[in-house]
Design a protein around this motif. Structure first.
Motif, PDB file in Angstrom:
ATOM      1  N   PRO A  44       0.804  -1.228   0.000  1.00 32.46           N
ATOM      2  CA  PRO A  44       0.000   0.000   0.000  1.00 32.46           C
ATOM      3  C   PRO A  44       0.835   1.274   0.000  1.00 32.46           C
ATOM      4  O   PRO A  44       0.405   2.296  -0.543  1.00 32.46           O
ATOM      5  N   ALA A  45       2.035   1.239   0.551  1.00 33.19           N
ATOM      6  CA  ALA A  45       2.869   2.450   0.595  1.00 33.19           C
ATOM      7  C   ALA A  45       3.306   2.878  -0.799  1.00 33.19           C
ATOM      8  O   ALA A  45       3.580   4.059  -1.051  1.00 33.19           O
ATOM      9  N   ARG A  46       3.360   1.927  -1.733  1.00 29.53           N
ATOM     10  CA  ARG A  46       3.821   2.247  -3.083  1.00 29.53           C
ATOM     11  C   ARG A  46       2.750   2.932  -3.922  1.00 29.53           C
ATOM     12  O   ARG A  46       3.012   3.343  -5.051  1.00 29.53           O
ATOM     13  N   ALA A  47       1.531   3.020  -3.399  1.00 28.49           N
ATOM     14  CA  ALA A  47       0.452   3.663  -4.145  1.00 28.49           C
ATOM     15  C   ALA A  47       0.724   5.147  -4.363  1.00 28.49           C
ATOM     16  O   ALA A  47       0.193   5.755  -5.290  1.00 28.49           O
ATOM     17  N   LEU A  48       1.559   5.733  -3.529  1.00 28.96           N
ATOM     18  CA  LEU A  48       1.819   7.172  -3.596  1.00 28.96           C
ATOM     19  C   LEU A  48       3.243   7.488  -4.039  1.00 28.96           C
ATOM     20  O   LEU A  48       3.700   8.618  -3.902  1.00 28.96           O
ATOM     21  N   THR A  49       3.943   6.474  -4.549  1.00 24.08           N
ATOM     22  CA  THR A  49       5.332   6.703  -4.964  1.00 24.08           C
ATOM     23  C   THR A  49       5.556   6.156  -6.370  1.00 24.08           C
ATOM     24  O   THR A  49       4.738   5.399  -6.900  1.00 24.08           O
ATOM     25  N   GLY A  50       6.672   6.522  -6.957  1.00 20.43           N
ATOM     26  CA  GLY A  50       7.114   5.953  -8.222  1.00 20.43           C
ATOM     27  C   GLY A  50       6.142   6.159  -9.364  1.00 20.43           C
ATOM     28  O   GLY A  50       5.533   7.217  -9.526  1.00 20.43           O
ATOM     29  N   TRP A  51       5.996   5.111 -10.167  1.00 19.35           N
ATOM     30  CA  TRP A  51       5.171   5.172 -11.381  1.00 19.35           C
ATOM     31  C   TRP A  51       3.723   5.539 -11.065  1.00 19.35           C
ATOM     32  O   TRP A  51       3.117   6.358 -11.751  1.00 19.35           O
ATOM     33  N   ARG A  52       3.169   4.956 -10.010  1.00 20.51           N
ATOM     34  CA  ARG A  52       1.768   5.230  -9.676  1.00 20.51           C
ATOM     35  C   ARG A  52       1.567   6.708  -9.321  1.00 20.51           C
ATOM     36  O   ARG A  52       0.575   7.321  -9.708  1.00 20.51           O
ATOM     37  N   ALA A  53       2.511   7.276  -8.576  1.00 17.44           N
ATOM     38  CA  ALA A  53       2.413   8.698  -8.215  1.00 17.44           C
ATOM     39  C   ALA A  53       2.468   9.568  -9.469  1.00 17.44           C
ATOM     40  O   ALA A  53       1.716  10.549  -9.581  1.00 17.44           O
ATOM     41  N   ARG A  54       3.319   9.197 -10.421  1.00 14.87           N
ATOM     42  CA  ARG A  54       3.405   9.979 -11.659  1.00 14.87           C
ATOM     43  C   ARG A  54       2.111   9.891 -12.449  1.00 14.87           C
ATOM     44  O   ARG A  54       1.644  10.883 -13.020  1.00 14.87           O
ATOM     45  N   MET A  55       1.520   8.704 -12.499  1.00 18.90           N
ATOM     46  CA  MET A  55       0.269   8.548 -13.238  1.00 18.90           C
ATOM     47  C   MET A  55      -0.868   9.351 -12.584  1.00 18.90           C
ATOM     48  O   MET A  55      -1.668   9.971 -13.282  1.00 18.90           O
ATOM     49  N   ARG A  56      -0.927   9.338 -11.261  1.00 18.48           N
ATOM     50  CA  ARG A  56      -1.978  10.095 -10.585  1.00 18.48           C
ATOM     51  C   ARG A  56      -1.793  11.592 -10.745  1.00 18.48           C
ATOM     52  O   ARG A  56      -2.759  12.342 -10.814  1.00 18.48           O
ATOM     53  N   SER A  57      -0.559  12.038 -10.811  1.00 21.46           N
ATOM     54  CA  SER A  57      -0.312  13.482 -10.996  1.00 21.46           C
ATOM     55  C   SER A  57      -0.709  13.955 -12.387  1.00 21.46           C
ATOM     56  O   SER A  57      -1.020  15.123 -12.595  1.00 21.46           O
ATOM     57  N   MET A  58      -0.755  13.026 -13.336  1.00 21.71           N
ATOM     58  CA  MET A  58      -1.109  13.384 -14.702  1.00 21.71           C
ATOM     59  C   MET A  58      -2.621  13.367 -14.921  1.00 21.71           C
ATOM     60  O   MET A  58      -3.111  13.866 -15.920  1.00 21.71           O
ATOM     61  N   GLN A  59      -3.366  12.738 -14.002  1.00 25.82           N
ATOM     62  CA  GLN A  59      -4.811  12.630 -14.184  1.00 25.82           C
ATOM     63  C   GLN A  59      -5.491  13.959 -13.851  1.00 25.82           C
ATOM     64  O   GLN A  59      -5.112  14.674 -12.955  1.00 25.82           O
TER      65      GLN A  59
END
Length: 367
Positions: free
Chosen positions: A352-367
Motif C-alpha cells: 500500500p505504501a507504493r500507491a503514492l510513490t514511483g510510477w503510480r504517483a506519476r500517473m496520478r499526478s497526470m490525471q
C-alpha cells in the motif's frame, strides 16, 4: 452431443471444454489464442445451437427451417403476390446466411423480430394461395375459435416476458449508472440496486467485484468475482482478479486453486503459469513452484522473467531490472496487457505504501 450444454450455457461450459481441447491437442495453435478475451458466442449461430441444444435441439431447429422453406415454396404459387413473397423470403435468406458468421443473430430481439416478421409475411401469402372461398370462411371460423382459446395464455406469457425483460433492462441501466458515478456511496447503492432487480447479471457481479476490490474490500469482492467466473467471465485476467482478491483476503490456498484451474484452461499462458508459480511459492510448495516457473521459461523465457519481476517486485523494480538487463521485457511489453493491470491492482494492495510513490504517483499526478 445429443443434449448439448443447455441454453445460454456456452460461455459457462467454455473453460472445461477448452481444458479438454488443450489436453487432446496440446500442439494446436488454437490453445494459445484469445486468453484475454471473454468468450460469449461461437460466432456462428448454427454451431451455437448445436453446442447448447445438441443434435436433438439442432434437428428440431432444422424441422422449423424446412417448414419455412415449404411455406416459401407455397407462397411463390400465389401469382398475385410473388414480389412480396420474394422480398420477404430474400430477407430471411440473407439473415440465414449472415447467421453463419454471427452467434447473436437470433439472440438479439431486434434481429429475431425482423426475421420472424418476414416469416409471417411469407406464411400469410402461403395461406392465401389456392384456397377456395368456402375453405377461407371455414378457416376463419376455426382460427377465431382457436385464437379465443389462446388469447388469455398468450397475453399472460407476453406480460411475463415484458416484466422479465424490463427487470433486466432496469438492472443494466443501474449498472451503467454505477460505473459512471464518481461518488463512492452512490456507486455502491447503484450496484446493489442493480443486483436486486437483476441478480443473475454476470457483468454486474464482476463490475461490483472490481469496485469492491479497488476499495480494498477484497473479502467482499470474492463472492462476486466467483459468481462471474463460474458463469462466463473466464478470461485469463478474470481468473487473475479472483485469485488476487483471494490473496488479498488472506486465502492463499483458494488463490492457488483458482490459478491452477486457470492454467488448465490456458496451458500456454506464460502470464498465468508464472502467477501460479508465485502462488505455489507463497503456499510453501517450492518444488512445484520451481517446476511451474521452469515450464513458463520453456514457453517464453523473456516473458516469463518479465512477469516474475513484475509480480514479485512491482512495476518500478521491474522497470529498473528491464533497463539493466535487456533479456527482461519492460512491463508494458508484456502480454496480455490486461494481465499487467491485474498484477498492478494486486500489488497495490500488497504494497500500500507504493500507491503514492514511483510510477503510480506519476500517473496520478497526470490525471
Amino acid at each position: 452431443p445429443l443434449l448439448g450444454v443447455g441454453g445460454n450455457n456456452y460461455e459457462v461450459a467454455y473453460p472445461a471444454a477448452r481444458t479438454q481441447f488443450s489436453e487432446r491437442h496440446s500442439t494446436s495453435p488454437l490453445v494459445t489464442l484469445n486468453e484475454h478475451l471473454l468468450t460469449i458466442y461461437a460466432h456462428n449461430e448454427y454451431l451455437q445451437i448445436l453446442a447448447e441444444l445438441g443434435i436433438i435441439g439442432f434437428f428440431l431447429f432444422l424441422l422449423l427451417c424446412l417448414a419455412m422453406v415449404a411455406g416459401f415454396a407455397r407462397a411463390l404459387k400465389n401469382k398475385r403476390q410473388t414480389l412480396p413473397a420474394l422480398g420477404a423470403g430474400g430477407a430471411m435468406l440473407a439473415f440465414a446466411i449472415s447467421s453463419g458468421a454471427s452467434g447473436s443473430s437470433f439472440r438479439y430481439c431486434s434481429g429475431a423480430l425482423l426475421f420472424f416478421f418476414a416469416a409471417a409475411i411469407v406464411t400469410r401469402i402461403a395461406a392465401n394461395t389456392e384456397v377456395s372461398p368456402a375453405n377461407k370462411a371455414s378457416m376463419r371460423f376455426h382460427l377465431s375459435g382457436f385464437s379465443r382459446k389462446v388469447a388469455v395464455p398468450a397475453f399472460a406469457l407476453m406480460c411475463l416476458a415484458v416484466c422479465v425483460l424490463s427487470l433486466q433492462a432496469g438492472g443494466i441501466i443501474l449498472h451503467g449508472l454505477a460505473q459512471g458515478s464518481v461518488d463512492g456511496s452512490k456507486a455502491e447503492s447503484y450496484y446493489q440496486a442493480s443486483l436486486q432487480v437483476f441478480p443473475s447479471s454476470t457483468a454486474t457481479h464482476f463490475g461490483y467485484g472490481m469496485w469492491l476490490y479497488r476499495q480494498r474490500r477484497a473479502a467482499e469482492a470474492i463472492s462476486h468475482f466467483r459468481f462471474a467466473v463460474d458463469r462466463g467471465f473466464n478470461s485469463s485476467t478474470c481468473y487473475a482478479y479472483l485469485a488476487g482478491a483471494e490473496n488479498s483476503a488472506g486465502d492463499l490456498v483458494a488463490a492457488e486453486r483458482t490459478l491452477a484451474t486457470a492454467v488448465n484452461a490456458y496451458p500456454k499462458s506464460v502470464f498465468l503459469i508464472v502467477r501460479h508459480a508465485v502462488a505455489l511459492e507463497r503456499n510453501g510448495r517450492s518444488t512445484e513452484a520451481e517446476m511451474a516457473f521452469s515450464r513458463a521459461l520453456s514457453l517464453d523465457r523473456r516473458a516469463a522473467r518479465g512477469w516474475r519481476a513484475l509480480i514479485d517486485n512491482d512495476i518500478d523494480a521491474a522497470y529498473l531490472a528491464a533497463q539493466q538487463d535487456k533479456t527482461i521485457p519492460l512491463p508494458w511489453e508484456l502480454l496480455p496487457e490486461e494481465g499487467v493491470f491485474a498484477v498492478l491492482q494486486e500489488n497495490e494492495q500488497r504494497f500500500p505504501a507504493r500507491a503514492l510513490t514511483g510510477w503510480r504517483a506519476r500517473m496520478r499526478s497526470m490525471q
